[in-house]
Design an enzyme around this catalytic site. Structure first.
Site, PDB file in Angstrom:
ATOM      1  N   SER A  12       0.854  -1.181   0.000  1.00  0.00           N
ATOM      2  CA  SER A  12       0.000   0.000   0.000  1.00  0.00           C
ATOM      3  C   SER A  12       0.893   1.236   0.000  1.00  0.00           C
ATOM      4  O   SER A  12       1.628   1.489   0.957  1.00  0.00           O
ATOM      5  CB  SER A  12      -0.888  -0.001   1.247  1.00  0.00           C
ATOM      6  OG  SER A  12      -1.435   1.283   1.432  1.00  0.00           O
ATOM      7  N   HIS A  37      -1.005  -1.166  -4.459  1.00  0.00           N
ATOM      8  CA  HIS A  37      -2.332  -0.836  -3.928  1.00  0.00           C
ATOM      9  C   HIS A  37      -2.356   0.671  -3.680  1.00  0.00           C
ATOM     10  O   HIS A  37      -1.565   1.191  -2.891  1.00  0.00           O
ATOM     11  CB  HIS A  37      -2.540  -1.624  -2.638  1.00  0.00           C
ATOM     12  CG  HIS A  37      -3.858  -1.399  -1.964  1.00  0.00           C
ATOM     13  ND1 HIS A  37      -5.003  -2.095  -2.289  1.00  0.00           N
ATOM     14  CD2 HIS A  37      -4.211  -0.564  -0.963  1.00  0.00           C
ATOM     15  CE1 HIS A  37      -5.997  -1.706  -1.520  1.00  0.00           C
ATOM     16  NE2 HIS A  37      -5.552  -0.762  -0.704  1.00  0.00           N
ATOM     17  N   MET A  41      -8.608   8.445  -1.236  1.00  0.00           N
ATOM     18  CA  MET A  41      -9.521   8.895  -0.164  1.00  0.00           C
ATOM     19  C   MET A  41      -9.942  10.326  -0.456  1.00  0.00           C
ATOM     20  O   MET A  41      -9.102  11.164  -0.802  1.00  0.00           O
ATOM     21  CB  MET A  41      -8.808   8.856   1.189  1.00  0.00           C
ATOM     22  CG  MET A  41      -8.250   7.504   1.563  1.00  0.00           C
ATOM     23  SD  MET A  41      -7.563   7.541   3.229  1.00  0.00           S
ATOM     24  CE  MET A  41      -6.765   5.938   3.317  1.00  0.00           C
ATOM     25  N   HIS A  70      -7.959   1.402  -4.629  1.00  0.00           N
ATOM     26  CA  HIS A  70      -8.921   1.204  -3.538  1.00  0.00           C
ATOM     27  C   HIS A  70      -9.646   2.527  -3.338  1.00  0.00           C
ATOM     28  O   HIS A  70      -9.098   3.460  -2.748  1.00  0.00           O
ATOM     29  CB  HIS A  70      -8.163   0.755  -2.284  1.00  0.00           C
ATOM     30  CG  HIS A  70      -9.040   0.561  -1.092  1.00  0.00           C
ATOM     31  ND1 HIS A  70      -8.524   0.369   0.169  1.00  0.00           N
ATOM     32  CD2 HIS A  70     -10.401   0.525  -0.958  1.00  0.00           C
ATOM     33  CE1 HIS A  70      -9.526   0.222   1.027  1.00  0.00           C
ATOM     34  NE2 HIS A  70     -10.661   0.334   0.380  1.00  0.00           N
ATOM     35  N   MET A 141     -12.039  -5.600   4.453  1.00  0.00           N
ATOM     36  CA  MET A 141     -11.204  -4.657   5.218  1.00  0.00           C
ATOM     37  C   MET A 141     -10.924  -5.216   6.611  1.00  0.00           C
ATOM     38  O   MET A 141     -11.827  -5.697   7.297  1.00  0.00           O
ATOM     39  CB  MET A 141     -11.899  -3.294   5.339  1.00  0.00           C
ATOM     40  CG  MET A 141     -11.941  -2.472   4.057  1.00  0.00           C
ATOM     41  SD  MET A 141     -10.318  -2.107   3.359  1.00  0.00           S
ATOM     42  CE  MET A 141      -9.572  -1.080   4.637  1.00  0.00           C
ATOM     43  N   GLY A 146      -9.467   4.508   6.048  1.00  0.00           N
ATOM     44  CA  GLY A 146      -9.163   5.926   6.257  1.00  0.00           C
ATOM     45  C   GLY A 146      -7.723   6.205   6.616  1.00  0.00           C
ATOM     46  O   GLY A 146      -7.212   7.268   6.281  1.00  0.00           O
ATOM     47  N   GLY A 148      -3.580   4.454   7.373  1.00  0.00           N
ATOM     48  CA  GLY A 148      -2.637   3.348   7.433  1.00  0.00           C
ATOM     49  C   GLY A 148      -2.142   3.174   8.862  1.00  0.00           C
ATOM     50  O   GLY A 148      -2.436   3.986   9.747  1.00  0.00           O
ATOM     51  N   ASP A 175      -6.885  -6.090   3.771  1.00  0.00           N
ATOM     52  CA  ASP A 175      -6.206  -4.787   3.758  1.00  0.00           C
ATOM     53  C   ASP A 175      -6.319  -4.139   5.127  1.00  0.00           C
ATOM     54  O   ASP A 175      -7.423  -3.849   5.591  1.00  0.00           O
ATOM     55  CB  ASP A 175      -6.879  -3.907   2.690  1.00  0.00           C
ATOM     56  CG  ASP A 175      -6.242  -2.529   2.579  1.00  0.00           C
ATOM     57  OD1 ASP A 175      -5.141  -2.318   3.117  1.00  0.00           O
ATOM     58  OD2 ASP A 175      -6.872  -1.662   1.931  1.00  0.00           O
ATOM     59  N   SER A 198       2.496  -0.478   6.066  1.00  0.00           N
ATOM     60  CA  SER A 198       3.523  -0.189   7.071  1.00  0.00           C
ATOM     61  C   SER A 198       4.542  -1.311   7.183  1.00  0.00           C
ATOM     62  O   SER A 198       5.750  -1.063   7.301  1.00  0.00           O
ATOM     63  CB  SER A 198       2.872   0.028   8.438  1.00  0.00           C
ATOM     64  OG  SER A 198       1.782   0.905   8.312  1.00  0.00           O
TER      65      SER A 198
HETATM   66  O1  LIG Z   1      -6.984   1.063   2.878  1.00  0.00           O
HETATM   67  C1  LIG Z   1      -6.157   1.357   3.709  1.00  0.00           C
HETATM   68  C2  LIG Z   1      -6.548   2.217   4.861  1.00  0.00           C
HETATM   69  O2  LIG Z   1      -7.851   2.595   4.735  1.00  0.00           O
HETATM   70  C3  LIG Z   1      -4.715   0.916   3.556  1.00  0.00           C
HETATM   71  O3  LIG Z   1      -4.581   0.197   2.353  1.00  0.00           O
HETATM   72  C4  LIG Z   1      -4.249   0.096   4.737  1.00  0.00           C
HETATM   73  O4  LIG Z   1      -4.363   0.779   5.910  1.00  0.00           O
HETATM   74  C5  LIG Z   1      -2.828  -0.447   4.530  1.00  0.00           C
HETATM   75  O5  LIG Z   1      -1.920   0.096   5.400  1.00  0.00           O
HETATM   76  P1  LIG Z   1      -1.260  -0.718   6.620  1.00  0.00           P
HETATM   77  O6  LIG Z   1      -0.712  -1.997   6.051  1.00  0.00           O
HETATM   78  O7  LIG Z   1      -0.219   0.218   7.095  1.00  0.00           O
HETATM   79  O8  LIG Z   1      -2.360  -0.977   7.620  1.00  0.00           O
HETATM   80 FE   LIG Z   2      -6.460   0.136   1.031  1.00  0.00          FE
END
Ligand SMILES: O=C(CO)[C@H](O)[C@H](O)COP(=O)(O)O
Ligand SMILES: [Fe+2]
Length: 233
Positions: A12, A37, A41, A70, A141, A146, A148, A175, A198
């Site tokens: 991501s 990815h 937003m 996404h 999800m 919203g 990461g 995700d 992350s």
């Molecule tokens: O859609 C997302 C947040 O809405 C991101 O794709 C998701 O948070 C990925 O980041 P991490 O692996 O750091 O959690």
């Molecule tokens: Fe995402």
């Protein structure tokens, strides 16, 4: 990119250093990412803003990687043509963002993109069942969309298990909060497309992080899904 692997890993880009998005994208592609990815937003569907079509179009000049967009946006139908034009390969909309998912799916297909449907943590897996024959992928999800860097919600795994039991060949993406500590749970449940932000970008060695997650899904996964991420444009 692994051509013989059933599992696909998509870093991501939200977790990358956005001041050098191109370099960060090329870095993870070189480290073995199967796709990128891209979290769009709009500050309305979710309380955060990332980027839209112009940034995706700029990134497209530098890589042929598959772009999984996404779309955390209200009125996703207004975004389809711009995302296609920007070089998006897949348009993953939120079920909660539209009152007519069938029409949206037809619009995305007509634009020439693959279709994903995403569900937030509070949305039951049963709600996507009528759409499964129409889409390429379901995104379950594992955080509230919203931001990461949030913690993986293990209690979403029954949704993945439910979908995998019903649809052995369906591409199921997870995700949010995926990394070495959480990948086994997602793999056992049957996810075959793994988004990881992350954990990849903060890893001392992103290639090792990607490989570790890939091996987990190859070892513990139980489905027959094998996402075709060939670019069509
Ligand atoms: O859609 C997302 C947040 O809405 C991101 O794709 C998701 O948070 C990925 O980041 P991490 O692996 O750091 O959690
Ligand atoms: Fe995402």
């Amino acid at each position: 990119m692994c051509h013989s692997c059933v599992c696909k890993i998509g870093p991501s880009m939200l977790a990358s250093d956005l001041s050098c998005l191109k370099d960060e994208a090329l870095k993870v592609v070189a480290a073995g990412a199967d796709y990128l990815h891209l979290d769009v937003m709009d500050g309305h569907f979710v309380p955060n803003i990332t980027w839209g079509a112009p940034v995706i179009k700029s990134l497209r000049q530098h890589t042929t990687a598959f772009f999984d967009c996404h779309m955390m946006v209200s009125e996703p139908e207004k975004w389809v043509d711009d995302i296609k034009d920007a070089g998006g390969d897949q348009f993953t909309f939120h079920l909660e963002s539209t009152s007519n998912p069938e029409a949206l799916i037809a619009q995305i297909r007509a634009a020439g993109m693959k279709v994903g449907v995403a569900i937030k943590p509070g949305t039951p897996a049963e709600s996507v069942l009528p759409l499964v024959p129409l889409v390429d992928m379901v995104l379950v999800m594992t955080v509230e969309p919203g931001f990461g860097g949030q913690s993986f919600m293990a209690d979403m795994m029954p949704k993945v298990t439910f979908l995998r039991e019903k649809f052995p060949a369906l591409d199921i993406e997870v995700d949010g909060g995926l990394g070495p500590a959480t990948i086994d749970a997602a793999a056992k449940a049957g996810a075959n497309m793994i988004v990881a932000g992350s954990s990849v970008f903060r890893a001392a060695n992103p290639a090792d992080a990607i490989l570790l997650m890939r091996h987990s899904v190859e070892r513990l996964g139980n489905g027959k899904a094998d996402a075709d991420l060939t670019r069509r444009q």
